[in-house]
Design an enzyme around this catalytic site. Structure first.
Site, mmCIF file in Angstrom:
data_model
loop_
_atom_site.group_PDB
_atom_site.id
_atom_site.type_symbol
_atom_site.label_atom_id
_atom_site.label_comp_id
_atom_site.label_asym_id
_atom_site.label_seq_id
_atom_site.Cartn_x
_atom_site.Cartn_y
_atom_site.Cartn_z
ATOM 1 N N LYS A 221 0.932 -0.813 0.247
ATOM 2 C CA LYS A 221 -0.013 0.373 0.099
ATOM 3 C C LYS A 221 1.012 1.548 0.435
ATOM 4 O O LYS A 221 1.971 1.780 0.230
ATOM 5 C CB LYS A 221 -1.115 0.251 1.323
ATOM 6 C CG LYS A 221 -2.522 -1.191 1.056
ATOM 7 C CD LYS A 221 -3.331 -0.511 1.872
ATOM 8 C CE LYS A 221 -4.471 -1.829 1.764
ATOM 9 N NZ LYS A 221 -5.476 -2.108 2.419
ATOM 10 N N ARG A 256 -3.190 -10.596 4.959
ATOM 11 C CA ARG A 256 -4.178 -10.190 3.555
ATOM 12 C C ARG A 256 -2.611 -9.213 2.931
ATOM 13 O O ARG A 256 -2.493 -8.763 2.863
ATOM 14 C CB ARG A 256 -5.120 -8.970 3.391
ATOM 15 C CG ARG A 256 -5.438 -9.449 1.909
ATOM 16 C CD ARG A 256 -7.118 -8.342 2.032
ATOM 17 N NE ARG A 256 -7.280 -8.599 0.861
ATOM 18 C CZ ARG A 256 -7.485 -7.502 -0.906
ATOM 19 N NH1 ARG A 256 -6.025 -6.769 -0.780
ATOM 20 N NH2 ARG A 256 -7.722 -7.996 -1.820
HETATM 21 C C1 LIG Z 1 -10.156 -5.529 -1.066
HETATM 22 N N1 LIG Z 1 -9.199 -5.041 -0.415
HETATM 23 C C2 LIG Z 1 -8.537 -3.765 -0.583
HETATM 24 N N2 LIG Z 1 -7.672 -3.949 0.833
HETATM 25 C C3 LIG Z 1 -7.669 -4.301 1.992
HETATM 26 C C4 LIG Z 1 -7.806 -4.054 3.237
HETATM 27 O O1 LIG Z 1 -6.970 -3.406 3.862
HETATM 28 N N3 LIG Z 1 -8.162 -5.393 3.670
HETATM 29 C C5 LIG Z 1 -9.494 -5.746 3.503
HETATM 30 N N4 LIG Z 1 -10.275 -6.290 4.315
HETATM 31 N N5 LIG Z 1 -9.832 -5.865 2.472
HETATM 32 C C6 LIG Z 1 -9.305 -5.356 1.345
#
Ligand SMILES: Cn1cnc2c(O)nc(N)nc21
Length: 276
Positions: A221, A256
């Site tokens: 990010k 994630r």
């Molecule tokens: C789809 N998406 C993109 N960034 C995310 C994040 O930080 N958390 C979750 N649950 N979905 C995300």
């Protein structure tokens, strides 16, 4: 700690990796639905091989400034892949969507979890989550992807985000969604400055203390660009993996990530250091 879905349970005794699979035209070059599905399936199975416990399938970009995608197009992108992945693996499949119809169709195609960056606020989303009996990730976002990063402001970002997530949990309970199917996510980068993101990272233990599995998504990010003062992908990946290690030490249950193998290694180290 575990996460339930219909007749399946995801064991979260140790933190697990959610591999990211964006099925958007720019994610796999040269287009063509079949090519995209075949390539996406290869990528998904590769992430499972590397240790991903969940594969998060998304057909509509949620990055800052992203344009919305209509329901039909989104389903055309994600449903063939979910069906193919279900046929080739018993990995937990998550659908990254805010649309109730996509939630329902994805679960009918084999998805186990709904990952909703709008925390089931769309009309019909709570009912879809209840009817499908899927696991649910409730994520905090201030505003909408198109404008959320313009000038995010909070009284107290940690308290405000926790309060929002608490209200969404209450809405889920009222809709008949069992606590054991819910995980929570502070929503890094979704209407947050770098300082907001760092405050949320610093206070992950507070979210963990609220008693639900915590999902952390910082992978690649742009928050790391301001932190580092420069932008290159390797810097973002290093910071993402380091953040995964930190989040695991703070009790996060699901990380994630685009970079599954490296993140699995970070979580393995965190687990080894936690074993006393
Ligand atoms: C789809 N998406 C993109 N960034 C995310 C994040 O930080 N958390 C979750 N649950 N979905 C995300």
């Amino acid at each position: 700690m575990q996460l339930n879905s219909r007749n399946r349970t995801l064991d979260l005794a140790r933190p697990v990796v959610m591999g990211i699979l964006n099925v958007t035209p720019d994610s796999f070059s040269d287009g063509g639905a079949y090519v995209e599905t075949a390539r996406a399936l290869d990528h998904a199975l590769g992430m499972v091989e590397q240790g991903a416990a969940i594969v998060d399938v998304g057909g509509e970009s949620t990055r800052p400034g992203a344009d919305p995608v209509d329901e039909r197009e989104e389903m055309a992108r994600v449903l063939p892949l979910i069906e193919a992945l279900r046929a080739h693996s018993d990995v937990f499949i998550s659908i990254d969507t805010i649309k109730p119809r996509v939630m329902r169709e994805a679960c009918a195609a084999g998805a186990d979890m709904i990952n909703d960056v709008m925390a089931l606020r769309a009309p019909g989303a709570l009912e879809a989550a209840c009817d499908t009996q899927a696991a649910v990730c409730l994520m905090h976002m201030q505003g909408q992807p198109r404008t959320m990063q313009k000038a995010p402001v909070y009284d107290d970002v940690v308290a405000d985000v926790r309060s929002f997530l608490g209200a969404r949990v209450a809405a889920c309970r009222d809709a008949g969604i069992d606590d054991s199917r819910i995980c929570l996510d502070p929503g890094f980068g979704f209407g947050k400055t770098l300082e907001h993101n760092l405050a949320l990272m610093r206070n992950l233990h507070a979210f963990v203390g609220d008693g639900y599995p915590v999902l952390v998504g910082v992978s690649r990010k742009s928050m790391f660009v301001k932190l580092h003062g420069h932008d290159d992908m390797s810097s973002r990946i290093h910071a993402s993996v380091t953040s995964a290690f930190w989040a695991a030490t703070q009790g996060a249950g699901i990380i994630r990530s685009h970079d599954v193998a490296h993140t699995v290694e970070a979580l393995t180290l965190a687990a080894a250091l936690a074993d006393n």
